[in-house]
Design an enzyme around this catalytic site. Sequence first.
Site, mmCIF file in Angstrom:
data_model
loop_
_atom_site.group_PDB
_atom_site.id
_atom_site.type_symbol
_atom_site.label_atom_id
_atom_site.label_comp_id
_atom_site.label_asym_id
_atom_site.label_seq_id
_atom_site.Cartn_x
_atom_site.Cartn_y
_atom_site.Cartn_z
ATOM 1 N N GLU A 269 -8.160 34.497 2.203
ATOM 2 C CA GLU A 269 -8.367 34.340 0.764
ATOM 3 C C GLU A 269 -9.426 35.273 0.197
ATOM 4 O O GLU A 269 -9.389 35.601 -0.986
ATOM 5 C CB GLU A 269 -8.737 32.879 0.437
ATOM 6 C CG GLU A 269 -7.591 31.910 0.706
ATOM 7 C CD GLU A 269 -7.741 30.594 -0.033
ATOM 8 O OE1 GLU A 269 -8.828 30.309 -0.566
ATOM 9 O OE2 GLU A 269 -6.748 29.835 -0.080
ATOM 10 N N GLU B 95 -5.635 12.385 3.406
ATOM 11 C CA GLU B 95 -6.122 13.766 3.503
ATOM 12 C C GLU B 95 -7.606 13.812 3.856
ATOM 13 O O GLU B 95 -8.424 13.154 3.207
ATOM 14 C CB GLU B 95 -5.929 14.529 2.178
ATOM 15 C CG GLU B 95 -6.312 16.002 2.332
ATOM 16 C CD GLU B 95 -6.486 16.751 1.013
ATOM 17 O OE1 GLU B 95 -6.230 17.950 0.975
ATOM 18 O OE2 GLU B 95 -6.900 16.132 0.007
ATOM 19 N N GLU C 297 -8.667 30.919 6.866
ATOM 20 C CA GLU C 297 -8.572 30.808 5.401
ATOM 21 C C GLU C 297 -9.608 31.693 4.707
ATOM 22 O O GLU C 297 -9.333 32.303 3.676
ATOM 23 C CB GLU C 297 -8.740 29.357 4.947
ATOM 24 C CG GLU C 297 -7.553 28.463 5.273
ATOM 25 C CD GLU C 297 -6.316 28.760 4.410
ATOM 26 O OE1 GLU C 297 -6.415 29.545 3.450
ATOM 27 O OE2 GLU C 297 -5.240 28.206 4.725
ATOM 28 N N GLU D 27 1.005 33.664 -2.383
ATOM 29 C CA GLU D 27 -0.301 33.114 -2.775
ATOM 30 C C GLU D 27 -0.945 34.083 -3.768
ATOM 31 O O GLU D 27 -0.967 35.295 -3.540
ATOM 32 C CB GLU D 27 -1.164 32.962 -1.516
ATOM 33 C CG GLU D 27 -2.424 32.149 -1.687
ATOM 34 C CD GLU D 27 -3.096 31.864 -0.337
ATOM 35 O OE1 GLU D 27 -3.787 30.860 -0.232
ATOM 36 O OE2 GLU D 27 -2.926 32.676 0.602
ATOM 37 N N PRO E 218 -9.177 8.229 -0.676
ATOM 38 C CA PRO E 218 -8.870 7.147 0.266
ATOM 39 C C PRO E 218 -8.075 5.999 -0.337
ATOM 40 O O PRO E 218 -7.524 5.189 0.397
ATOM 41 C CB PRO E 218 -10.254 6.677 0.736
ATOM 42 C CG PRO E 218 -11.213 7.163 -0.283
ATOM 43 C CD PRO E 218 -10.627 8.428 -0.849
ATOM 44 N N ARG F 18 0.851 -1.193 0.000
ATOM 45 C CA ARG F 18 0.000 0.000 0.000
ATOM 46 C C ARG F 18 0.883 1.238 0.000
ATOM 47 O O ARG F 18 1.642 1.462 0.946
ATOM 48 C CB ARG F 18 -0.910 0.027 1.241
ATOM 49 C CG ARG F 18 -1.846 -1.168 1.376
ATOM 50 C CD ARG F 18 -2.999 -1.077 0.410
ATOM 51 N NE ARG F 18 -3.927 -2.185 0.572
ATOM 52 C CZ ARG F 18 -4.257 -3.025 -0.427
ATOM 53 N NH1 ARG F 18 -3.730 -2.898 -1.630
ATOM 54 N NH2 ARG F 18 -5.115 -3.990 -0.204
ATOM 55 N N GLU F 19 0.779 2.030 -1.057
ATOM 56 C CA GLU F 19 1.495 3.307 -1.128
ATOM 57 C C GLU F 19 0.597 4.376 -0.509
ATOM 58 O O GLU F 19 -0.523 4.595 -0.990
ATOM 59 C CB GLU F 19 1.820 3.637 -2.583
ATOM 60 C CG GLU F 19 2.739 2.585 -3.222
ATOM 61 C CD GLU F 19 2.747 2.613 -4.737
ATOM 62 O OE1 GLU F 19 3.405 1.746 -5.328
ATOM 63 O OE2 GLU F 19 2.066 3.491 -5.331
ATOM 64 N N ARG G 222 -3.000 25.569 -10.033
ATOM 65 C CA ARG G 222 -2.671 24.360 -9.287
ATOM 66 C C ARG G 222 -1.596 23.605 -10.053
ATOM 67 O O ARG G 222 -1.875 22.989 -11.088
ATOM 68 C CB ARG G 222 -3.918 23.493 -9.129
ATOM 69 C CG ARG G 222 -4.962 24.092 -8.208
ATOM 70 C CD ARG G 222 -4.426 24.305 -6.815
ATOM 71 N NE ARG G 222 -5.483 24.368 -5.807
ATOM 72 C CZ ARG G 222 -5.241 24.346 -4.496
ATOM 73 N NH1 ARG G 222 -4.000 24.312 -4.039
ATOM 74 N NH2 ARG G 222 -6.243 24.381 -3.636
ATOM 75 N N ALA H 213 -10.177 27.539 0.568
ATOM 76 C CA ALA H 213 -9.694 26.330 1.236
ATOM 77 C C ALA H 213 -8.224 26.490 1.575
ATOM 78 O O ALA H 213 -7.548 27.375 1.060
ATOM 79 C CB ALA H 213 -9.886 25.122 0.330
#
Lengths: 186, 186
Positions: free
Chosen positions: A98, A121, A94, A142, A116, A39-40, A66, A78
């Site tokens: 932002e 995360e 945030e 940013e 998942p 599992r990575e 991104r 976010a």
Amino acid sequence: MQNDHLQEPTLKSETIYAGKVVKLQVDTVQLPNGHQAIREIVRHPGAVAILAITDNGKVLLVRQFRKSCGRSLVEIPAGKLEKGEQPFDSAKRELMEETGYTASEWKHLHSMFTSPGFADEVIHLFLARGLRKGKQSLDQDEFLDLMEVDLAEAERLLAANEVADAKTITALYWWMKERAQAGPRA
Amino acid sequence: MQNDHLQEPTLKSETIYAGKVVKLQVDTVQLPNGHQAIREIVRHPGAVAILAITDNGKVLLVRQFRKSCGRSLVEIPAGKLEKGEQPFDSAKRELMEETGYTASEWKHLHSMFTSPGFADEVIHLFLARGLRKGKQSLDQDEFLDLMEVDLAEAERLLAANEVADAKTITALYWWMKERAQAGPRA
């Protein structure tokens, strides 16, 4: 526990990389049938996202580049959790940084695993209302464009596949569902 | 291009790890203000997910253990793209393998980035109707429990935070929105 038969005990764990944001580890696990598998796993500090709706029924969106996707994306505000930071504190921070907005009404909607299959995360999604405009205070490095769109425009952006960020799609469908369930006058 | 001012040209790119599923690279980029920054990027082959709704109004869900999350999750059927595989072919294959169902009506809903802050994973989300039950054919090392839940139960699972998988939350809110917009008889 309810799902014992699905567990995968760790036989070996190797840390490949520990970076500024992510950590990569490769685990060897034992499967329910006795076989072994690799599992990575990407470890991530977690993040928050905010569905912020103004008093006149507009949602706040930001467009930013991104690098991982090689393009800019339209997203709800976010950001990553800072070390030791609680999700709700992070969401307030945030939103302010932002968009320049503060909010007087907050509601936790979901804490959700984004990927998942390979990552841990979690994004904590909040609803923010009672918005008051202050001053945007981006991090030095940013860069983003702020947009405010109404429900009809959000629906158009979704239908035209102009929103390609999963958390934003989730949030906008939640909003559309709420408005539809509240009836035509909502 | 529309958003040139947000671009981040790559100055250097280093591959840290190339595994079975993910690849990790660390890029040095130039920011719009001339500064340099590091971007840790996870490359992933992409995946499909299927919102499959039976003729009697139930959605297919699977529960499986997710090593990266350290727990089992309730999810819509999903899986990684195989090398050279088209998303629609992958969706048909995964639905059959994980649930045993085939579908006669398909619609592409979204192609969405799951974690644009650090990964390039795209999930192609499909709606599948006209379901016909066949035979589940899991991979040798795949273990999951199949569930079928109606809209009321799906709403309950969401409200109780018993669904913690982002793509599943997205798909269920899409479904609830559609049903709410279609009116009380839908």
